[in-house]
Design a protein around this motif. Structure first.
Motif, PDB file in Angstrom:
ATOM      1  N   GLU A  87       0.828  -1.204   0.000  1.00  0.00           N
ATOM      2  CA  GLU A  87       0.000   0.000   0.000  1.00  0.00           C
ATOM      3  C   GLU A  87       0.859   1.249   0.000  1.00  0.00           C
ATOM      4  O   GLU A  87       0.381   2.349   0.295  1.00  0.00           O
ATOM      5  CB  GLU A  87      -0.940  -0.015   1.211  1.00  0.00           C
ATOM      6  CG  GLU A  87      -1.917  -1.181   1.198  1.00  0.00           C
ATOM      7  CD  GLU A  87      -2.950  -1.098   2.301  1.00  0.00           C
ATOM      8  OE1 GLU A  87      -3.267   0.030   2.741  1.00  0.00           O
ATOM      9  OE2 GLU A  87      -3.427  -2.153   2.738  1.00  0.00           O
ATOM     10  N   SER A  88       2.126   1.098  -0.341  1.00  0.00           N
ATOM     11  CA  SER A  88       3.061   2.219  -0.375  1.00  0.00           C
ATOM     12  C   SER A  88       2.714   3.177  -1.513  1.00  0.00           C
ATOM     13  O   SER A  88       2.593   2.771  -2.666  1.00  0.00           O
ATOM     14  CB  SER A  88       4.493   1.696  -0.558  1.00  0.00           C
ATOM     15  OG  SER A  88       5.364   2.725  -0.974  1.00  0.00           O
ATOM     16  N   ALA A  89       2.573   4.459  -1.167  1.00  0.00           N
ATOM     17  CA  ALA A  89       2.305   5.468  -2.196  1.00  0.00           C
ATOM     18  C   ALA A  89       3.466   5.545  -3.183  1.00  0.00           C
ATOM     19  O   ALA A  89       3.255   5.781  -4.380  1.00  0.00           O
ATOM     20  CB  ALA A  89       2.064   6.828  -1.546  1.00  0.00           C
ATOM     21  N   LEU A  92       3.099   2.728  -5.656  1.00  0.00           N
ATOM     22  CA  LEU A  92       1.994   3.052  -6.557  1.00  0.00           C
ATOM     23  C   LEU A  92       2.440   4.060  -7.614  1.00  0.00           C
ATOM     24  O   LEU A  92       2.228   3.867  -8.819  1.00  0.00           O
ATOM     25  CB  LEU A  92       0.820   3.597  -5.754  1.00  0.00           C
ATOM     26  CG  LEU A  92      -0.340   4.217  -6.542  1.00  0.00           C
ATOM     27  CD1 LEU A  92      -0.934   3.222  -7.516  1.00  0.00           C
ATOM     28  CD2 LEU A  92      -1.399   4.744  -5.597  1.00  0.00           C
ATOM     29  N   TYR A 103      -3.407  -1.024 -10.493  1.00  0.00           N
ATOM     30  CA  TYR A 103      -2.744  -1.316  -9.220  1.00  0.00           C
ATOM     31  C   TYR A 103      -3.811  -1.875  -8.291  1.00  0.00           C
ATOM     32  O   TYR A 103      -4.693  -1.163  -7.827  1.00  0.00           O
ATOM     33  CB  TYR A 103      -2.131  -0.037  -8.643  1.00  0.00           C
ATOM     34  CG  TYR A 103      -1.100  -0.277  -7.560  1.00  0.00           C
ATOM     35  CD1 TYR A 103       0.265  -0.271  -7.858  1.00  0.00           C
ATOM     36  CD2 TYR A 103      -1.479  -0.501  -6.238  1.00  0.00           C
ATOM     37  CE1 TYR A 103       1.214  -0.478  -6.874  1.00  0.00           C
ATOM     38  CE2 TYR A 103      -0.539  -0.716  -5.248  1.00  0.00           C
ATOM     39  CZ  TYR A 103       0.808  -0.691  -5.568  1.00  0.00           C
ATOM     40  OH  TYR A 103       1.755  -0.894  -4.590  1.00  0.00           O
ATOM     41  N   LEU A 105      -4.882  -4.416  -4.944  1.00  0.00           N
ATOM     42  CA  LEU A 105      -4.401  -5.003  -3.696  1.00  0.00           C
ATOM     43  C   LEU A 105      -4.866  -6.454  -3.580  1.00  0.00           C
ATOM     44  O   LEU A 105      -6.021  -6.772  -3.877  1.00  0.00           O
ATOM     45  CB  LEU A 105      -4.908  -4.204  -2.492  1.00  0.00           C
ATOM     46  CG  LEU A 105      -4.382  -2.771  -2.381  1.00  0.00           C
ATOM     47  CD1 LEU A 105      -4.986  -2.078  -1.165  1.00  0.00           C
ATOM     48  CD2 LEU A 105      -2.857  -2.757  -2.304  1.00  0.00           C
ATOM     49  N   LEU A 131      -6.205   3.280  -2.091  1.00  0.00           N
ATOM     50  CA  LEU A 131      -4.974   4.009  -2.369  1.00  0.00           C
ATOM     51  C   LEU A 131      -5.196   5.258  -3.208  1.00  0.00           C
ATOM     52  O   LEU A 131      -4.359   6.165  -3.195  1.00  0.00           O
ATOM     53  CB  LEU A 131      -3.987   3.099  -3.109  1.00  0.00           C
ATOM     54  CG  LEU A 131      -3.533   1.854  -2.352  1.00  0.00           C
ATOM     55  CD1 LEU A 131      -2.557   1.055  -3.204  1.00  0.00           C
ATOM     56  CD2 LEU A 131      -2.895   2.228  -1.029  1.00  0.00           C
ATOM     57  N   SER A 132      -6.298   5.325  -3.942  1.00  0.00           N
ATOM     58  CA  SER A 132      -6.514   6.462  -4.827  1.00  0.00           C
ATOM     59  C   SER A 132      -6.621   7.760  -4.041  1.00  0.00           C
ATOM     60  O   SER A 132      -6.122   8.803  -4.469  1.00  0.00           O
ATOM     61  CB  SER A 132      -7.765   6.257  -5.677  1.00  0.00           C
ATOM     62  OG  SER A 132      -8.903   6.080  -4.864  1.00  0.00           O
ATOM     63  N   LYS A 134      -5.093   8.451  -1.204  1.00  0.00           N
ATOM     64  CA  LYS A 134      -3.736   8.810  -0.807  1.00  0.00           C
ATOM     65  C   LYS A 134      -3.002   9.479  -1.964  1.00  0.00           C
ATOM     66  O   LYS A 134      -2.298  10.467  -1.782  1.00  0.00           O
ATOM     67  CB  LYS A 134      -2.944   7.561  -0.372  1.00  0.00           C
ATOM     68  CG  LYS A 134      -3.386   6.943   0.929  1.00  0.00           C
ATOM     69  CD  LYS A 134      -2.479   5.765   1.256  1.00  0.00           C
ATOM     70  CE  LYS A 134      -2.910   5.061   2.536  1.00  0.00           C
ATOM     71  NZ  LYS A 134      -2.033   3.905   2.835  1.00  0.00           N
TER      72      LYS A 134
END
Length: 216
Positions: A87-89, A92, A103, A105, A131-132, A134
């Motif tokens: 989940e790392s920005a 991504l 991307y 998960l 994640l979007s 973030k």
């Protein structure tokens, strides 16, 4: 009849990889043409099996992110979707900047994964909803200062061509016609441009280009 999508699955956990392949086969509309467990396998499978879509884990031996550019250098039309626990920005952003179109998960349901693959295959991009937000938040914060010449210099020559036409007011369809490309290819270029320039939309991308190159 709906087109069957050929898939290569690259993950260094055999049970997970086999589970994904089996689930997609059972859902139907997909054909598994190759499986691998490393970055080198991913590059080889792209060349040998020519899948429509490749599902790549990030934490592969050799690095899943490191496989993106050599695959797309060989075949720019290859569709790459990262299927990962990260989940790392940073992961991504790197994936999108290098050319991944999706991307996802791990933990997503098999039918949801199938829908995502179909969506991306149809020309859209996909980022896991978790994640979007973030990514947008990071991009908004970074946009507090205007893009500089270094950011624009990071664009490829093709991305610069696309951005110039978009900045002139052309739609994706018109840009595609002007450059003799598919409209979905223009969408793919625009996704990468947004990330590289830390902008959220076409207007901000055009403004970033204008600010870095003011009229004389």
């Amino acid at each position: 009849m709906t087109q069957t999508i050929s898939i290569a699955v690259v993950d260094d956990h055999p049970l997970f990889r086999e589970g994904v392949a089996r689930s997609l086969n059972e859902i139907g509309g997909f054909r598994i043409v190759g499986e691998g467990s490393s970055s080198a396998d991913a590059v080889r499978l792209s060349r040998e099996c020519a899948p429509d879509v490749m599902l790549l884990d990030i934490s592969l031996p050799g690095g899943g992110l490191e496989a993106i550019e050599p695959i797309l250098e060989d075949c720019p039309k290859r569709i790459l979707i990262m299927l990962t626990v990260s989940e790392s920005a940073d992961d991504l952003k790197t994936a999108i900047q290098r050319g991944a179109r999706g991307y996802v998960l791990k933990g997503v349901g098999s039918r949801t994964l199938a829908d995502i693959i179909r969506t991306v295959f149809a020309g859209e991009s996909y980022i896991a909803p978790a994640l979007s937000f973030k990514l947008v938040a990071d991009m908004t914060e970074a946009h507090a200062k205007p893009a500089d010449e270094t950011a624009l210099a990071s664009l490829t020559s093709r991305e610069q061509d696309v951005l110039k036409l978009v900045a002139s007011g052309l739609s994706n369809k018109m840009v595609a016609r002007d450059l003799n490309l598919h409209e979905k290819t223009i969408k793919h270029h625009m996704t990468r441009i947004f990330v590289k320039l830390n902008v959220k939309n076409r207007t901000e991308a055009a403004l970033a280009m204008r600010d870095a190159n003011p009229p004389r």
